[in-house]
Scaffold this motif. Structure first.
Motif, PDB file in Angstrom:
ATOM      1  N   HIS A  15       0.852  -1.184   0.000  1.00  0.00           N
ATOM      2  CA  HIS A  15       0.000   0.000   0.000  1.00  0.00           C
ATOM      3  C   HIS A  15       0.891   1.238   0.000  1.00  0.00           C
ATOM      4  CE1 HIS A  15      -3.263  -2.740   1.410  1.00  0.00           C
ATOM      5  NE2 HIS A  15      -2.238  -3.330   1.992  1.00  0.00           N
ATOM      6  N   ASP A  33      -1.463  -7.554   9.952  1.00  0.00           N
ATOM      7  CA  ASP A  33      -1.742  -6.734   8.775  1.00  0.00           C
ATOM      8  C   ASP A  33      -1.035  -5.386   8.908  1.00  0.00           C
ATOM      9  OD1 ASP A  33      -3.435  -8.814   8.165  1.00  0.00           O
ATOM     10  OD2 ASP A  33      -5.272  -7.611   8.135  1.00  0.00           O
ATOM     11  N   ALA A  35      -2.007  -2.687   8.049  1.00  0.00           N
ATOM     12  CA  ALA A  35      -2.976  -1.609   8.246  1.00  0.00           C
ATOM     13  C   ALA A  35      -2.791  -0.920   9.588  1.00  0.00           C
ATOM     14  CB  ALA A  35      -4.397  -2.152   8.137  1.00  0.00           C
ATOM     15  N   GLY A  58      -3.211  -9.372   5.469  1.00  0.00           N
ATOM     16  CA  GLY A  58      -3.756  -8.262   4.696  1.00  0.00           C
ATOM     17  C   GLY A  58      -4.226  -8.709   3.326  1.00  0.00           C
ATOM     18  N   TRP A 193      -6.599  -7.895  12.857  1.00  0.00           N
ATOM     19  CA  TRP A 193      -5.446  -7.818  11.960  1.00  0.00           C
ATOM     20  C   TRP A 193      -4.398  -8.878  12.270  1.00  0.00           C
ATOM     21  CZ3 TRP A 193      -5.177  -1.902  13.160  1.00  0.00           C
ATOM     22  CH2 TRP A 193      -6.187  -1.243  12.437  1.00  0.00           C
TER      23      TRP A 193
END
Length: 279
Positions: A15, A33, A35, A58, A193
């Motif tokens: 990302h 993850d 995130a 993720g 996550w």
């Protein structure tokens, strides 16, 4: 989300957010993850954060071979991402267990690493020992907190070898510089996550030899910033100083009142410190 293929064909996701030169970011957990890293407190205003979802987490695919969850096996994924991005040399930031992967990458590909930012890193890969006494001394500093009695009692049961699952959850406030509503909400989100099966394989037997890694990091030419939190029981400042001292170009920054995720506890201090180091 963007994707690329690992050397074994596993599709991996990353990302990109922010502006400026790329900063590859490796999550901890282990195997959480990416995130949860968010925009690292606003560091995305200075750098393009490239958050890698480690295999099986993720947006990345579950690998055909679970043995590839082992941290040393994932070094090839970081190198594949570097090539995919077309970067000759990289700046790496890694949190907690992700720092183990970052170090193993730097040891195997020293010519590819320009700068290395270790955020409250796990001491395991270099054999720095954090004792119960180290943790007790830090925990005692939090006696004024309303949650202290229950959390400290849980810590005492852990130190005595009488811990239950609920005790490990009860000491969570000690990993945060501010155990407020925002911290509690973020901690609750992190539950979704996590990937226990993948995490179980990350530190599998023979993943690395701490003695060999310790010797190898002593030869690294990359500049290294180790960020620690004043209250982080996972890596107390005294042990963080020992860790940072292993690098020829290592420096230590201890966040006042900080915990294990310093970009949450004091975003401005964190961004200013890391951005200054990265230049």
């Amino acid at each position: 989300m963007e994707t690329f293929d690992g050397t074994d064909g596993t599709q991996l996701a990353y990302h990109r957010t922010g502006h400026g030169p790329a900063l590859i970011c490796l999550p901890g957990g282990p195997m959480q993850d990416s995130a949860y890293l968010g925009e690292l407190g606003g560091l995305s205003a200075h750098r393009t954060l490239v958050r890698l979802d480690l295999r099986g987490t993720g947006g990345s695919a579950v690998p055909a071979d679970p043995a590839t969850y082992r941290c040393d096996r994932q070094v090839a994924d970081v190198e594949a991402l570097r090539r995919h991005l077309g970067l000759e040399r990289v700046d790496l930031a890694a949190h907690c267990a992700g720092a183990t992967l970052a170090l193993l990458y730097a040891v195997r590909h020293p010519e590819r690493v320009e700068r290395l930012v270790l955020l409250t890193p796990s001491p395991r890969p270099v054999g720095v020992e954090v004792t119960d006494r180290d943790r007790r001394e830090l925990a005692e500093l939090r006696r004024g907190e309303p949650w202290f009695p229950a959390a400290f009692a849980a810590f005492e049961r852990i130190w005595a070898g009488r811990a239950g699952d609920e005790d490990w959850a009860a000491i969570t406030p000690f990993t945060w510089g501010r155990w407020d509503a925002a911290a509690r909400a973020h901690h609750e989100r992190e539950a979704s996550w996590r990937h226990p099966d993948a995490a179980a394989g990350y530190y599998a037997d023979d993943a690395f030899d701490p003695v060999a890694v310790r010797a190898a990091v002593g030869r690294l030419r990359a500049a290294v910033l180790l960020v620690a939190g004043e209250y982080d029981v996972a890596l107390p400042p005294t042990r963080a100083a020992e860790y940072a001292g292993l690098f020829p170009k290592g420096e230590l920054a201890v966040q006042p009142g900080g915990g294990h995720q310093p970009w949450h506890d004091d975003p401005r201090w964190f961004v200013d410190t890391v951005a200054r180091f990265l230049g």
